[in-house]
Design a protein around this motif. Structure first.
Motif, PDB file in Angstrom:
ATOM      1  N   LEU A 217       0.845  -1.201   0.000  1.00  0.00           N
ATOM      2  CA  LEU A 217       0.000   0.000   0.000  1.00  0.00           C
ATOM      3  C   LEU A 217       0.876   1.244   0.000  1.00  0.00           C
ATOM      4  CD1 LEU A 217      -2.548  -0.900   2.824  1.00  0.00           C
ATOM      5  CD2 LEU A 217      -2.996  -0.893   0.396  1.00  0.00           C
ATOM      6  N   HIS A 218       0.478   2.204  -0.796  1.00  0.00           N
ATOM      7  CA  HIS A 218       1.153   3.500  -0.793  1.00  0.00           C
ATOM      8  C   HIS A 218       0.087   4.587  -0.854  1.00  0.00           C
ATOM      9  CE1 HIS A 218       4.007   6.682  -1.487  1.00  0.00           C
ATOM     10  NE2 HIS A 218       3.372   7.025  -2.596  1.00  0.00           N
ATOM     11  N   GLY A 219       0.322   5.649  -0.169  1.00  0.00           N
ATOM     12  CA  GLY A 219      -0.590   6.780  -0.197  1.00  0.00           C
ATOM     13  C   GLY A 219       0.134   8.028   0.250  1.00  0.00           C
ATOM     14  N   LYS A 220      -0.569   9.123   0.161  1.00  0.00           N
ATOM     15  CA  LYS A 220      -0.051  10.408   0.611  1.00  0.00           C
ATOM     16  C   LYS A 220      -1.054  11.001   1.587  1.00  0.00           C
ATOM     17  CE  LYS A 220       2.559  11.560  -3.538  1.00  0.00           C
ATOM     18  NZ  LYS A 220       2.771  12.552  -4.586  1.00  0.00           N
ATOM     19  N   PHE A 221      -0.924  12.248   1.861  1.00  0.00           N
ATOM     20  CA  PHE A 221      -1.821  12.923   2.784  1.00  0.00           C
ATOM     21  C   PHE A 221      -3.277  12.633   2.442  1.00  0.00           C
ATOM     22  CE2 PHE A 221      -4.640  16.533   3.423  1.00  0.00           C
ATOM     23  CZ  PHE A 221      -4.573  16.663   4.798  1.00  0.00           C
ATOM     24  N   PHE A 222      -4.096  12.413   3.467  1.00  0.00           N
ATOM     25  CA  PHE A 222      -5.529  12.246   3.258  1.00  0.00           C
ATOM     26  C   PHE A 222      -6.277  13.016   4.341  1.00  0.00           C
ATOM     27  CE2 PHE A 222      -3.967   8.517   5.564  1.00  0.00           C
ATOM     28  CZ  PHE A 222      -4.755   8.517   6.697  1.00  0.00           C
ATOM     29  N   GLU A 223      -7.458  13.458   3.980  1.00  0.00           N
ATOM     30  CA  GLU A 223      -8.279  14.215   4.919  1.00  0.00           C
ATOM     31  C   GLU A 223      -8.829  13.290   5.997  1.00  0.00           C
ATOM     32  OE1 GLU A 223     -11.193  16.767   3.061  1.00  0.00           O
ATOM     33  OE2 GLU A 223      -9.962  16.848   1.242  1.00  0.00           O
ATOM     34  N   THR A 224      -9.087  13.857   7.165  1.00  0.00           N
ATOM     35  CA  THR A 224      -9.601  13.110   8.307  1.00  0.00           C
ATOM     36  C   THR A 224     -10.869  12.344   7.968  1.00  0.00           C
ATOM     37  OG1 THR A 224      -8.661  14.796   9.763  1.00  0.00           O
ATOM     38  CG2 THR A 224     -10.282  13.320  10.727  1.00  0.00           C
ATOM     39  N   LYS A 225     -11.690  12.883   7.089  1.00  0.00           N
ATOM     40  CA  LYS A 225     -12.951  12.217   6.755  1.00  0.00           C
ATOM     41  C   LYS A 225     -12.744  10.866   6.065  1.00  0.00           C
ATOM     42  CE  LYS A 225     -13.631  14.700   2.380  1.00  0.00           C
ATOM     43  NZ  LYS A 225     -14.501  15.643   1.662  1.00  0.00           N
ATOM     44  N   PHE A 226     -11.530  10.579   5.607  1.00  0.00           N
ATOM     45  CA  PHE A 226     -11.241   9.312   4.949  1.00  0.00           C
ATOM     46  C   PHE A 226     -10.627   8.266   5.886  1.00  0.00           C
ATOM     47  CE2 PHE A 226     -11.054  12.359   1.349  1.00  0.00           C
ATOM     48  CZ  PHE A 226     -12.136  11.859   0.649  1.00  0.00           C
ATOM     49  N   CYS A 227     -10.391   8.629   7.143  1.00  0.00           N
ATOM     50  CA  CYS A 227      -9.766   7.696   8.090  1.00  0.00           C
ATOM     51  C   CYS A 227     -10.562   6.404   8.228  1.00  0.00           C
ATOM     52  CB  CYS A 227      -9.591   8.347   9.459  1.00  0.00           C
ATOM     53  SG  CYS A 227      -8.255   9.553   9.526  1.00  0.00           S
ATOM     54  N   ASN A 228     -11.881   6.514   8.322  1.00  0.00           N
ATOM     55  CA  ASN A 228     -12.714   5.327   8.497  1.00  0.00           C
ATOM     56  C   ASN A 228     -12.577   4.387   7.293  1.00  0.00           C
ATOM     57  OD1 ASN A 228     -14.590   3.639   9.809  1.00  0.00           O
ATOM     58  ND2 ASN A 228     -16.275   4.526   8.631  1.00  0.00           N
ATOM     59  N   PHE A 229     -12.568   4.951   6.102  1.00  0.00           N
ATOM     60  CA  PHE A 229     -12.420   4.143   4.887  1.00  0.00           C
ATOM     61  C   PHE A 229     -11.073   3.432   4.866  1.00  0.00           C
ATOM     62  CE2 PHE A 229     -10.763   4.011   0.497  1.00  0.00           C
ATOM     63  CZ  PHE A 229     -11.600   3.030  -0.011  1.00  0.00           C
ATOM     64  N   ILE A 230     -10.015   4.149   5.185  1.00  0.00           N
ATOM     65  CA  ILE A 230      -8.671   3.561   5.177  1.00  0.00           C
ATOM     66  C   ILE A 230      -8.551   2.497   6.264  1.00  0.00           C
ATOM     67  CG2 ILE A 230      -6.217   4.071   5.523  1.00  0.00           C
ATOM     68  CD1 ILE A 230      -6.832   6.769   4.061  1.00  0.00           C
ATOM     69  N   GLN A 231      -9.176   2.745   7.413  1.00  0.00           N
ATOM     70  CA  GLN A 231      -9.187   1.741   8.477  1.00  0.00           C
ATOM     71  C   GLN A 231      -9.868   0.462   8.003  1.00  0.00           C
ATOM     72  OE1 GLN A 231      -7.751   2.123  11.794  1.00  0.00           O
ATOM     73  NE2 GLN A 231      -7.921  -0.071  11.441  1.00  0.00           N
TER      74      GLN A 231
END
Length: 91
Positions: free
Chosen positions: A15-29
């Motif tokens: 997995l690779h990613g960069k900065f993400f907004e707080t609203k996406f934390c649940n999705f990434i979790q």
């Protein structure tokens, strides 16, 4: 009685990613939780690990890889972000 033994191959995903907004934390979790639920080996890029460390996401048992490291043993690679992140992932 014939007993067949199957060789179970454990899948490995990078997995690779960069900065993400707080609203996406649940999705990434949910991504991490699903991968671990299916007993998939998860590797995350050092850069993405730093981003995650500053968020509420708990990646669980993951391994870290660095840019330039051999990742040919990965079965799949996920790029989490936009087209710039995708380009960064493949370079």
């Amino acid at each position: 009685m014939l007993i067949l033994k199957s060789k179970f191959h454990i899948m490995t995903i990078g997995l690779h990613g960069k900065f993400f907004e707080t609203k996406f934390c649940n999705f990434i979790q949910q991504i991490f939780d699903s991968l671990h639920q299916h007993r998939i080996n998860v590797y995350i890029s050092q850069e993405f690990n730093q981003v995650i460390a500053e968020s509420s996401v708990e990646p669980g048992n993951v391994k870290i890889f660095n840019r330039g490291q051999d990742v040919s043993h990965f079965n799949f690679f996920l790029s989490i972000g936009g087209d710039g992140t995708f380009l960064d992932t493949i370079t």
